[in-house]
Motif scaffolding. Structure first.
Motif, PDB file in Angstrom:
ATOM      1  N   ARG A 117     -18.026   0.028  11.919  1.00 25.76           N
ATOM      2  CA  ARG A 117     -18.595  -1.322  11.878  1.00 25.76           C
ATOM      3  C   ARG A 117     -20.054  -1.320  12.340  1.00 25.76           C
ATOM      4  O   ARG A 117     -20.909  -1.980  11.739  1.00 25.76           O
ATOM      5  CB  ARG A 117     -17.773  -2.267  12.759  1.00 25.76           C
ATOM      6  CG  ARG A 117     -16.429  -2.665  12.178  1.00 25.76           C
ATOM      7  CD  ARG A 117     -15.855  -3.868  12.910  1.00 25.76           C
ATOM      8  NE  ARG A 117     -15.640  -3.584  14.332  1.00 25.76           N
ATOM      9  CZ  ARG A 117     -14.515  -3.085  14.832  1.00 25.76           C
ATOM     10  NH1 ARG A 117     -13.500  -2.807  14.022  1.00 25.76           N
ATOM     11  NH2 ARG A 117     -14.400  -2.872  16.129  1.00 25.76           N
ATOM     12  N   GLY A 118     -20.347  -0.552  13.384  1.00 27.78           N
ATOM     13  CA  GLY A 118     -21.727  -0.474  13.867  1.00 27.78           C
ATOM     14  C   GLY A 118     -22.660   0.129  12.841  1.00 27.78           C
ATOM     15  O   GLY A 118     -23.799  -0.330  12.674  1.00 27.78           O
ATOM     16  N   LEU A 119     -22.170   1.139  12.126  1.00 28.56           N
ATOM     17  CA  LEU A 119     -22.987   1.777  11.092  1.00 28.56           C
ATOM     18  C   LEU A 119     -23.289   0.800   9.960  1.00 28.56           C
ATOM     19  O   LEU A 119     -24.428   0.712   9.477  1.00 28.56           O
ATOM     20  CB  LEU A 119     -22.266   3.013  10.550  1.00 28.56           C
ATOM     21  CG  LEU A 119     -23.067   3.958   9.657  1.00 28.56           C
ATOM     22  CD1 LEU A 119     -24.231   4.581  10.425  1.00 28.56           C
ATOM     23  CD2 LEU A 119     -22.160   5.066   9.109  1.00 28.56           C
ATOM     24  N   ILE A 120     -22.285   0.038   9.551  1.00 27.64           N
ATOM     25  CA  ILE A 120     -22.471  -0.930   8.473  1.00 27.64           C
ATOM     26  C   ILE A 120     -23.380  -2.072   8.924  1.00 27.64           C
ATOM     27  O   ILE A 120     -24.218  -2.567   8.153  1.00 27.64           O
ATOM     28  CB  ILE A 120     -21.114  -1.483   7.994  1.00 27.64           C
ATOM     29  CG1 ILE A 120     -20.248  -0.358   7.413  1.00 27.64           C
ATOM     30  CG2 ILE A 120     -21.317  -2.573   6.949  1.00 27.64           C
ATOM     31  CD1 ILE A 120     -20.849   0.368   6.243  1.00 27.64           C
ATOM     32  N   GLN A 121     -23.245  -2.506  10.174  1.00 26.48           N
ATOM     33  CA  GLN A 121     -24.081  -3.594  10.686  1.00 26.48           C
ATOM     34  C   GLN A 121     -25.552  -3.201  10.748  1.00 26.48           C
ATOM     35  O   GLN A 121     -26.433  -4.070  10.784  1.00 26.48           O
ATOM     36  CB  GLN A 121     -23.589  -4.017  12.064  1.00 26.48           C
ATOM     37  CG  GLN A 121     -22.290  -4.805  12.024  1.00 26.48           C
ATOM     38  CD  GLN A 121     -21.685  -5.017  13.401  1.00 26.48           C
ATOM     39  OE1 GLN A 121     -22.261  -4.622  14.416  1.00 26.48           O
ATOM     40  NE2 GLN A 121     -20.506  -5.634  13.439  1.00 26.48           N
ATOM     41  N   ASN A 122     -25.815  -1.917  10.774  1.00 20.53           N
ATOM     42  CA  ASN A 122     -27.199  -1.435  10.786  1.00 20.53           C
ATOM     43  C   ASN A 122     -27.589  -0.776   9.460  1.00 20.53           C
ATOM     44  O   ASN A 122     -28.530   0.019   9.410  1.00 20.53           O
ATOM     45  CB  ASN A 122     -27.398  -0.446  11.933  1.00 20.53           C
ATOM     46  CG  ASN A 122     -27.352  -1.102  13.290  1.00 20.53           C
ATOM     47  OD1 ASN A 122     -28.301  -1.747  13.718  1.00 20.53           O
ATOM     48  ND2 ASN A 122     -26.220  -0.958  13.975  1.00 20.53           N
ATOM     49  N   SER A 123     -26.848  -1.087   8.402  1.00 24.15           N
ATOM     50  CA  SER A 123     -27.123  -0.515   7.087  1.00 24.15           C
ATOM     51  C   SER A 123     -28.496  -0.952   6.577  1.00 24.15           C
ATOM     52  O   SER A 123     -29.053  -1.955   7.024  1.00 24.15           O
ATOM     53  CB  SER A 123     -26.039  -0.919   6.087  1.00 24.15           C
ATOM     54  OG  SER A 123     -25.938  -2.329   6.009  1.00 24.15           O
ATOM     55  N   LEU A 124     -29.020  -0.186   5.650  1.00 25.66           N
ATOM     56  CA  LEU A 124     -30.353  -0.450   5.111  1.00 25.66           C
ATOM     57  C   LEU A 124     -30.396  -1.822   4.438  1.00 25.66           C
ATOM     58  O   LEU A 124     -29.544  -2.165   3.632  1.00 25.66           O
ATOM     59  CB  LEU A 124     -30.719   0.641   4.103  1.00 25.66           C
ATOM     60  CG  LEU A 124     -32.132   0.588   3.521  1.00 25.66           C
ATOM     61  CD1 LEU A 124     -33.172   0.783   4.614  1.00 25.66           C
ATOM     62  CD2 LEU A 124     -32.294   1.654   2.433  1.00 25.66           C
ATOM     63  N   TYR A 125     -31.403  -2.581   4.793  1.00 29.30           N
ATOM     64  CA  TYR A 125     -31.573  -3.932   4.235  1.00 29.30           C
ATOM     65  C   TYR A 125     -32.899  -4.009   3.485  1.00 29.30           C
ATOM     66  O   TYR A 125     -33.909  -3.465   3.915  1.00 29.30           O
ATOM     67  CB  TYR A 125     -31.557  -4.967   5.368  1.00 29.30           C
ATOM     68  CG  TYR A 125     -32.377  -6.204   5.091  1.00 29.30           C
ATOM     69  CD1 TYR A 125     -31.987  -7.129   4.127  1.00 29.30           C
ATOM     70  CD2 TYR A 125     -33.560  -6.437   5.778  1.00 29.30           C
ATOM     71  CE1 TYR A 125     -32.746  -8.253   3.867  1.00 29.30           C
ATOM     72  CE2 TYR A 125     -34.328  -7.561   5.536  1.00 29.30           C
ATOM     73  CZ  TYR A 125     -33.922  -8.471   4.580  1.00 29.30           C
ATOM     74  OH  TYR A 125     -34.673  -9.572   4.320  1.00 29.30           O
ATOM     75  N   ARG A 126     -32.868  -4.715   2.364  1.00 28.94           N
ATOM     76  CA  ARG A 126     -34.085  -4.896   1.586  1.00 28.94           C
ATOM     77  C   ARG A 126     -34.070  -6.239   0.877  1.00 28.94           C
ATOM     78  O   ARG A 126     -33.022  -6.678   0.398  1.00 28.94           O
ATOM     79  CB  ARG A 126     -34.210  -3.789   0.546  1.00 28.94           C
ATOM     80  CG  ARG A 126     -35.623  -3.629  -0.001  1.00 28.94           C
ATOM     81  CD  ARG A 126     -35.670  -2.577  -1.091  1.00 28.94           C
ATOM     82  NE  ARG A 126     -34.962  -3.023  -2.285  1.00 28.94           N
ATOM     83  CZ  ARG A 126     -34.553  -2.205  -3.234  1.00 28.94           C
ATOM     84  NH1 ARG A 126     -34.738  -0.912  -3.115  1.00 28.94           N
ATOM     85  NH2 ARG A 126     -33.944  -2.677  -4.306  1.00 28.94           N
TER      86      ARG A 126
END
Length: 313
Positions: free
Chosen positions: A107-116
């Motif tokens: 969940r932490g990895l997805i919450q910090n996923s690349l955003y654009r």
């Protein structure tokens, strides 16, 4: 500068600055906004920003509405990851349900996923979040109970052909320059309605595994994916994964209630085992499974259009 000198310079500039086209393989759509590329491992969700109008500039969008769209997109991304099948027995969600620490890390990895977005490279009024079904995420969602590189092939609970009592290592295998020259393996499983998975097994009709987790290292699987799924049988497209001289075999049937594994002829299975032993195929996970192109529902067609041309800059 003469014209004859100028043209080669321009051509060289275009050649060396053009971005490499990733091998996306099968692009599986999740509703109208999510996609998984089973060749490159790219996960992406493109979400519309609530209240955005087609004639409204991105600069006019409120930070709150953009943030809300990003949160929704990442929730969708997490749902996609949890729905991925590990094998014929469990999904990622089922596996993580038994380990709260691992689940929190995912969940932490997805919450910090690349955003654009919204911006130059995206459709007006949308945001895009993305992650890789490789590397760190793959390390988290591949169970430690899977016996990678054990050298012990799994056995079908119900054999589909003759010779099931013969261990594959004792079966005759084709060797020599013909075998050593193969650069990868392609299994044509089109028409079998296969379900993509992180750790599928290719079985022979002799009842034993011909390729799978038992032949490859965990790190290699996490970095490259155990297999790549593709819908295009163009050799130039597949060469990125399996090289220029792959062994092509035909799948006879899908195995398991979720149809994640495939069964090939016993003679083909012996050849696949020999090919994998003689080169770098296992280390590079140089195996492609050809599957049917997804049916184009209106929602899935929209997701596919969003995925095309929206790779990370």
């Amino acid at each position: 500068m003469s014209f004859r000198i100028f043209v080669p310079i321009i051509l060289a500039f275009l050649l060396f600055t053009a971005p490499a086209q990733a091998f996306d393989g099968l692009v599986q759509a999740f509703g109208a906004d999510g996609t998984i590329a089973w060749g490159s491992g790219d996960l992406a969700v493109v979400r519309s920003i609530e209240g955005a109008a087609t004639d409204e500039s991105d600069a006019a969008l409120s930070p709150l509405s953009v943030r809300k769209a990003v949160v929704q997109a990442r929730k969708r991304l997490l749902d996609m990851v949890l729905s991925v099948r590990i094998d014929g027995h469990q999904t990622v969600g089922a596996f993580l349900s038994g380990d709260s620490d691992l689940a929190a890390q995912v969940r932490g990895l997805i919450q910090n996923s690349l955003y654009r977005g919204p911006g130059l490279y995206d459709a007006a009024g949308t945001v895009r979040v993305s992650e890789q079904l490789r590397g760190q995420l793959a390390e988290l969602i591949l169970p430690n109970t899977v016996q990678f590189q054990s050298g012990i092939p799994p056995r079908l609970s119900t054999a589909t052909g003759q010779g099931v009592m013969d261990m594959p290592d004792n079966a005759p295998e084709e060797v020599g320059s013909g075998t050593r020259g193969y650069t990868g393996v392609i299994v044509d499983a089109r028409g079998l309605k296969l379900t993509p998975a992180l750790a599928p097994v290719i079985y022979g009709q002799d009842g034993f595994g011909a390729y799978g987790y038992f032949q490859v290292g965990r790190t290699n699987v996490a970095d490259k994916g155990m297999v790549a799924y593709a819908v295009d049988d163009n050799p130039k497209v597949l060469a990125e994964r399996v090289g220029n001289r792959p062994l092509m075999v035909k799948a006879l049937s899908a195995y398991g209630s979720w149809r994640t594994d495939v069964v090939i002829a016993a003679s083909d299975a012996r050849l696949v085992r020999a090919v994998v032993k003689t080169g770098s195929i296992a280390d590079g996970c140089k195996v492609v499974i050809l599957v049917d192109a997804p049916e184009k529902s209106p929602e899935n067609a929209g997701a596919a259009r969003k995925a095309e041309g929206e790779g990370d800059a």
